[in-house]
Design a protein around this motif. Structure first.
Motif, PDB file in Angstrom:
ATOM      1  N   ALA A 138      -0.232  -2.890 -10.550  1.00 37.08           N
ATOM      2  CA  ALA A 138      -0.122  -3.097  -9.014  1.00 37.08           C
ATOM      3  C   ALA A 138      -0.810  -4.403  -8.229  1.00 37.08           C
ATOM      4  O   ALA A 138      -0.394  -4.772  -7.475  1.00 37.08           O
ATOM      5  CB  ALA A 138      -1.052  -1.731  -8.470  1.00 37.08           C
ATOM      6  N   GLN A 139      -1.882  -4.843  -9.084  1.00 32.30           N
ATOM      7  CA  GLN A 139      -2.473  -5.909  -8.646  1.00 32.30           C
ATOM      8  C   GLN A 139      -1.580  -7.354  -8.709  1.00 32.30           C
ATOM      9  O   GLN A 139      -1.495  -8.045  -7.707  1.00 32.30           O
ATOM     10  CB  GLN A 139      -3.998  -6.213  -9.232  1.00 32.30           C
ATOM     11  N   GLN A 140      -0.959  -7.339  -9.872  1.00 30.92           N
ATOM     12  CA  GLN A 140       0.004  -8.560 -10.050  1.00 30.92           C
ATOM     13  C   GLN A 140       1.102  -8.540  -9.232  1.00 30.92           C
ATOM     14  O   GLN A 140       1.569  -9.457  -8.970  1.00 30.92           O
ATOM     15  CB  GLN A 140       0.369  -8.288 -11.631  1.00 30.92           C
ATOM     16  N   HIS A 141       1.375  -7.167  -8.835  1.00 33.81           N
ATOM     17  CA  HIS A 141       2.723  -7.026  -7.842  1.00 33.81           C
ATOM     18  C   HIS A 141       2.495  -6.668  -6.607  1.00 33.81           C
ATOM     19  O   HIS A 141       3.642  -6.553  -5.924  1.00 33.81           O
ATOM     20  CB  HIS A 141       3.693  -6.071  -8.761  1.00 33.81           C
ATOM     21  N   ALA A 142       1.480  -6.934  -6.134  1.00 33.31           N
ATOM     22  CA  ALA A 142       1.274  -6.558  -4.723  1.00 33.31           C
ATOM     23  C   ALA A 142       2.062  -7.413  -3.791  1.00 33.31           C
ATOM     24  O   ALA A 142       2.527  -7.009  -2.945  1.00 33.31           O
ATOM     25  CB  ALA A 142      -0.158  -6.470  -4.295  1.00 33.31           C
ATOM     26  N   LYS A 143       1.948  -8.696  -4.296  1.00 37.44           N
ATOM     27  CA  LYS A 143       2.699  -9.771  -3.117  1.00 37.44           C
ATOM     28  C   LYS A 143       4.264  -9.427  -3.456  1.00 37.44           C
ATOM     29  O   LYS A 143       5.096  -9.907  -2.463  1.00 37.44           O
ATOM     30  CB  LYS A 143       2.293 -11.118  -3.791  1.00 37.44           C
ATOM     31  N   ASP A 144       4.601  -8.767  -4.272  1.00 38.69           N
ATOM     32  CA  ASP A 144       5.994  -8.463  -4.447  1.00 38.69           C
ATOM     33  C   ASP A 144       6.550  -7.337  -3.513  1.00 38.69           C
ATOM     34  O   ASP A 144       7.763  -6.856  -3.723  1.00 38.69           O
ATOM     35  CB  ASP A 144       6.808  -8.220  -5.924  1.00 38.69           C
ATOM     36  N   GLY A 145       5.541  -6.480  -2.972  1.00 36.82           N
ATOM     37  CA  GLY A 145       5.773  -5.237  -2.416  1.00 36.82           C
ATOM     38  C   GLY A 145       5.527  -3.901  -3.138  1.00 36.82           C
ATOM     39  O   GLY A 145       5.948  -2.897  -2.780  1.00 36.82           O
ATOM     40  N   LEU A 146       4.670  -4.176  -4.022  1.00 43.43           N
ATOM     41  CA  LEU A 146       4.438  -2.630  -4.771  1.00 43.43           C
ATOM     42  C   LEU A 146       3.199  -2.232  -4.265  1.00 43.43           C
ATOM     43  O   LEU A 146       2.198  -2.823  -3.923  1.00 43.43           O
ATOM     44  CB  LEU A 146       4.140  -3.167  -6.262  1.00 43.43           C
ATOM     45  N   VAL A 147       3.201  -0.840  -3.793  1.00 38.67           N
ATOM     46  CA  VAL A 147       1.936   0.068  -3.552  1.00 38.67           C
ATOM     47  C   VAL A 147       1.912   1.192  -4.329  1.00 38.67           C
ATOM     48  O   VAL A 147       2.730   1.807  -4.588  1.00 38.67           O
ATOM     49  CB  VAL A 147       2.166   0.493  -2.073  1.00 38.67           C
ATOM     50  N   VAL A 148       0.539   1.369  -4.979  1.00 39.14           N
ATOM     51  CA  VAL A 148       0.213   2.485  -5.625  1.00 39.14           C
ATOM     52  C   VAL A 148      -0.366   3.471  -4.975  1.00 39.14           C
ATOM     53  O   VAL A 148      -1.489   2.799  -4.360  1.00 39.14           O
ATOM     54  CB  VAL A 148      -0.155   2.147  -7.113  1.00 39.14           C
ATOM     55  N   LEU A 149      -0.400   4.598  -4.891  1.00 38.92           N
ATOM     56  CA  LEU A 149      -1.396   5.693  -4.124  1.00 38.92           C
ATOM     57  C   LEU A 149      -1.788   6.610  -5.280  1.00 38.92           C
ATOM     58  O   LEU A 149      -1.004   7.402  -5.514  1.00 38.92           O
ATOM     59  CB  LEU A 149      -0.475   6.268  -2.915  1.00 38.92           C
ATOM     60  N   GLY A 150      -2.985   6.722  -5.452  1.00 37.82           N
ATOM     61  CA  GLY A 150      -3.535   7.539  -6.502  1.00 37.82           C
ATOM     62  C   GLY A 150      -4.208   8.852  -6.000  1.00 37.82           C
ATOM     63  O   GLY A 150      -5.366   8.574  -5.407  1.00 37.82           O
ATOM     64  N   PHE A 151      -3.640   9.951  -6.054  1.00 36.00           N
ATOM     65  CA  PHE A 151      -3.941  11.020  -5.693  1.00 36.00           C
ATOM     66  C   PHE A 151      -4.934  11.852  -6.825  1.00 36.00           C
ATOM     67  O   PHE A 151      -4.201  12.330  -7.745  1.00 36.00           O
ATOM     68  CB  PHE A 151      -3.017  11.882  -5.130  1.00 36.00           C
ATOM     69  N   SER A 152      -6.265  11.967  -6.614  1.00 34.61           N
ATOM     70  CA  SER A 152      -7.070  12.628  -7.581  1.00 34.61           C
ATOM     71  C   SER A 152      -7.101  14.307  -7.435  1.00 34.61           C
ATOM     72  O   SER A 152      -7.282  14.558  -6.187  1.00 34.61           O
ATOM     73  CB  SER A 152      -8.621  12.198  -7.674  1.00 34.61           C
ATOM     74  N   LEU A 153      -6.832  14.969  -8.314  1.00 37.06           N
ATOM     75  CA  LEU A 153      -6.876  16.229  -8.383  1.00 37.06           C
ATOM     76  C   LEU A 153      -8.545  16.856  -8.463  1.00 37.06           C
ATOM     77  O   LEU A 153      -8.530  18.267  -8.476  1.00 37.06           O
ATOM     78  CB  LEU A 153      -5.947  16.885  -9.455  1.00 37.06           C
ATOM     79  N   ASP A 154      -9.352  15.951  -8.589  1.00 31.44           N
ATOM     80  CA  ASP A 154     -10.639  16.206  -8.530  1.00 31.44           C
ATOM     81  C   ASP A 154     -11.245  17.179  -7.312  1.00 31.44           C
ATOM     82  O   ASP A 154     -10.646  16.906  -6.317  1.00 31.44           O
ATOM     83  CB  ASP A 154     -11.653  15.126  -8.836  1.00 31.44           C
TER      84      ASP A 154
END
Length: 183
Positions: A82-98
């Motif tokens: 995600a960090q390497q490709h943020a400039k390419d328009g990648l977004v990660v949303l991390g939903f924790s079930l905790d």
């Protein structure tokens, strides 16, 4: 009605009830090529991120938990990608079930991630179904369409090979609206 018939009927009704309950528990509205169901994250610092506001980006919606060993192995790889490709328009949303009482553990993991994290709160996610195994991720293209349904993945953990196969090609595609726009 005989005792045997009554017993058989009760058995069949119970089996039907279990089938209906499990179907509704795992029901989802996911269809590859169709619009992804809406989802909004409230991050650990209180910001709201709505999937509809991410149109034009490639989005990975991932579900994980601190107690899930495969998740803990996958998260660093996903974070680096995600960090390497943020400039390419990648977004990660991390939903924790905790649960909220595990917030300190979630924050500890989230502090090492390059993407936003929020507590899911309820494992029943409208449109995505009941999150019943972890990790599970869903990929959404720049137009808001589902391109990878994590429920169908035989190997649910992201690997570098899977990221290169599923996500990298999406990042090289231009946003259709932008390429079709003419003033």
């Amino acid at each position: 009605m005989s005792r045997k018939t009554s017993h058989t009927l009760r058995y069949l009704l119970a089996a039907l009830a279990i089938t209906l309950a499990s179907t509704s528990l795992y029901a989802n509205d996911l269809a590859v090529g169709q619009p992804a169901p809406p989802i909004t994250m409230t991050t650990l610092d209180g910001k709201h991120i709505d999937l509809k506001d991410l149109r034009g980006k490639v989005v990975i919606v991932t579900f994980w938990a601190t107690w899930c060993d495969p998740c803990r192995e996958e998260l660093p790889l996903l974070s680096q990608y995600a960090q390497q490709h943020a400039k390419d328009g990648l977004v990660v949303l991390g939903f924790s079930l905790d649960t909220p009482d595990q917030l300190d553990q979630v924050r500890s993991v989230a502090n090492n991630l390059s993407f936003p994290v929020g507590l899911l709160g309820d494992p029943h996610v409208p449109g995505y179904g009941r999150i019943w195994h972890l990790p599970v991720s869903f990929t959404i293209d720049r137009e808001g369409r589902l391109v990878d349904n994590g429920w169908k993945d035989k190997e649910p953990e992201w690997t570098q090979e899977q990221l290169d196969k599923v996500i990298t090609p999406l990042l090289s595609q231009q946003h259709e609206t932008a390429t079709n726009y003419s003033p």
